[in-house]
Write a protein that holds these residues in place. Structure first.
Motif, PDB file in Angstrom:
ATOM      1  N   THR A  53       0.819  -1.222   0.000  1.00 15.84           N
ATOM      2  CA  THR A  53       0.000   0.000   0.000  1.00 15.84           C
ATOM      3  C   THR A  53       0.851   1.269   0.000  1.00 15.84           C
ATOM      4  O   THR A  53       0.443   2.297  -0.556  1.00 15.84           O
ATOM      5  N   LYS A  54       2.031   1.193   0.619  1.00 20.77           N
ATOM      6  CA  LYS A  54       2.896   2.379   0.686  1.00 20.77           C
ATOM      7  C   LYS A  54       3.651   2.609  -0.624  1.00 20.77           C
ATOM      8  O   LYS A  54       4.040   3.739  -0.920  1.00 20.77           O
ATOM      9  N   GLU A  55       3.853   1.561  -1.374  1.00 20.00           N
ATOM     10  CA  GLU A  55       4.585   1.686  -2.639  1.00 20.00           C
ATOM     11  C   GLU A  55       3.734   2.440  -3.669  1.00 20.00           C
ATOM     12  O   GLU A  55       2.551   2.178  -3.844  1.00 20.00           O
ATOM     13  N   PRO A  89      -7.386 -17.952   5.297  1.00 17.81           N
ATOM     14  CA  PRO A  89      -8.340 -16.852   5.044  1.00 17.81           C
ATOM     15  C   PRO A  89      -7.661 -15.484   4.990  1.00 17.81           C
ATOM     16  O   PRO A  89      -8.009 -14.634   4.142  1.00 17.81           O
ATOM     17  N   LYS A  90      -6.712 -15.269   5.901  1.00 15.76           N
ATOM     18  CA  LYS A  90      -5.993 -14.002   5.934  1.00 15.76           C
ATOM     19  C   LYS A  90      -5.190 -13.808   4.653  1.00 15.76           C
ATOM     20  O   LYS A  90      -5.179 -12.712   4.065  1.00 15.76           O
ATOM     21  N   TYR A  91      -4.538 -14.834   4.212  1.00 19.20           N
ATOM     22  CA  TYR A  91      -3.723 -14.771   2.996  1.00 19.20           C
ATOM     23  C   TYR A  91      -4.596 -14.479   1.775  1.00 19.20           C
ATOM     24  O   TYR A  91      -4.280 -13.598   0.970  1.00 19.20           O
ATOM     25  N   ASN A  92      -5.675 -15.211   1.633  1.00 23.24           N
ATOM     26  CA  ASN A  92      -6.552 -15.031   0.471  1.00 23.24           C
ATOM     27  C   ASN A  92      -7.176 -13.637   0.451  1.00 23.24           C
ATOM     28  O   ASN A  92      -7.325 -13.023  -0.608  1.00 23.24           O
ATOM     29  N   LYS A  97      -7.115  -8.186  -2.068  1.00 27.81           N
ATOM     30  CA  LYS A  97      -7.009  -6.727  -1.974  1.00 27.81           C
ATOM     31  C   LYS A  97      -5.873  -6.210  -2.847  1.00 27.81           C
ATOM     32  O   LYS A  97      -6.007  -5.142  -3.488  1.00 27.81           O
ATOM     33  N   MET A  98      -4.773  -6.923  -2.892  1.00 23.71           N
ATOM     34  CA  MET A  98      -3.655  -6.501  -3.733  1.00 23.71           C
ATOM     35  C   MET A  98      -4.022  -6.616  -5.218  1.00 23.71           C
ATOM     36  O   MET A  98      -3.692  -5.743  -6.028  1.00 23.71           O
ATOM     37  N   GLN A  99      -4.671  -7.685  -5.570  1.00 19.85           N
ATOM     38  CA  GLN A  99      -5.110  -7.846  -6.958  1.00 19.85           C
ATOM     39  C   GLN A  99      -6.139  -6.793  -7.348  1.00 19.85           C
ATOM     40  O   GLN A  99      -6.171  -6.327  -8.491  1.00 19.85           O
TER      41      GLN A  99
END
Length: 305
Positions: A53-55, A89-92, A97-99
């Motif tokens: 998110t910072k990038e 679940p956390k990973y997915n 969100k990144m995708q």
């Protein structure tokens, strides 16, 4: 005997307690290990997302996403299955969100370069249409280079079709606009050619009329000085005189004799000598009387009257 029995029972109890303690100890250790690994994995996931998110550089964001997929927790990393099940679940969620950062950008580009069908039918802005086409072509290349990570284990959906559909519709509209422009240009050129031809005809007509008018003016410019009577004519412009079958020309030679000024009408008297092409002479005076060397006589005033 009773004492031996008591000792045996005590030993068994101790053994049982030891076994139970060992079991509880192992379970406690395992639970602790699972908890520690789970916390570590969750922290790693959170740190990765925070870095993402910072990038601000898109290419670097894509690298972070790619690494996140490559470094997905697995049993090969000596991570317990319980840990994997716990962090999955956390990973997915984080992966999605990144995708989404990339798919949101795709959606925005498509939206910004979409012209609805009704507006498209009316627009004549080829520059805008071409700009949309260029943007969508660039988007296609971007999607193609990022799709393996952005759509990791996901259906690419309409992202590989929508840009092509829009580009096709815009190209069709540009073709229609250019066809209309060509027809309008051809019509304008035809009208201009027709006007030019009509103008040329009018100019030619004016020149013809002007030429005829000048010829008529030249033909009748001396009408005020022409007289005729019974086949006899006198033209003061050309100085040609004729009476019956006799013609006289002053073009070759003429003399005025005003030595005797006795004309009662004009106050002076003059006499003029004419020589024709054959060298014959004739004479006239201010009274209108005329004669020649062969004895012919006539009077111009009678002819004029």
């Amino acid at each position: 005997m009773k004492k031996k029995i008591i000792i045996i029972i005590a030993v068994v109890c101790v053994a049982i307690i030891a076994v139970v303690g060992t079991i509880f100890g192992v379970n406690a250790y395992n639970n602790y290990t699972i908890q520690q690994q789970t916390e570590q994995q969750v922290k790693s996931i959170d740190d990765t997302y925070s870095k993402f998110t910072k990038e601000t550089d898109r290419a670097k964001k894509l690298v972070i996403l790619s690494d996140f997929i490559k470094n997905k927790p697995s049993t090969s990393d000596e991570i317990k299955v319980e840990v994997l099940n716990s962090v999955k679940p956390k990973y997915n969620e984080t992966l999605a969100k990144m995708q989404k950062f990339f798919t949101d950008d795709y959606d925005k580009t498509i939206k910004d370069n979409t012209i609805d069908s009704k507006t498209l039918e009316k627009t004549n802005d080829k520059i805008k249409l071409q700009s949309c086409i260029d943007n969508l072509e660039a988007l296609k290349k971007t999607i193609d280079s990022e799709k393996s990570n952005v759509f990791y284990k996901k259906d690419i959906g309409n992202y590989d079709k929508k840009p092509d559909e829009l580009i096709s519709s815009y190209n069709d509209r540009i073709t229609a606009i250019e066809k209309a422009e060509a027809e309008a240009k051809a019509k304008k050129e035809a009208e201009a050619k027709k006007k030019a031809e009509e103008k040329a005809k009018q100019e030619k007509k004016k020149q013809t009329e002007s030429s005829n008018t000048n010829n008529n003016d030249n033909s009748y410019s001396d009408n005020t000085n022409s007289y005729s009577d019974s086949g006899n004519s006198y033209d003061s412009g050309n100085n040609n005189y004729s009476s019956n079958d006799s013609n006289y020309s002053s073009g070759n030679n003429y003399n005025y004799d005003s030595g005797n000024s006795s004309d009662s009408d004009s106050g002076y008297y003059w006499k003029q000598t004419y020589t024709n092409e054959d060298g014959k002479k004739s004479y006239s005076d201010s009274t209108g009387k005329a004669w020649d060397d062969e004895g012919h006589t006539w009077n111009y005033k009678d002819l004029w009257n």
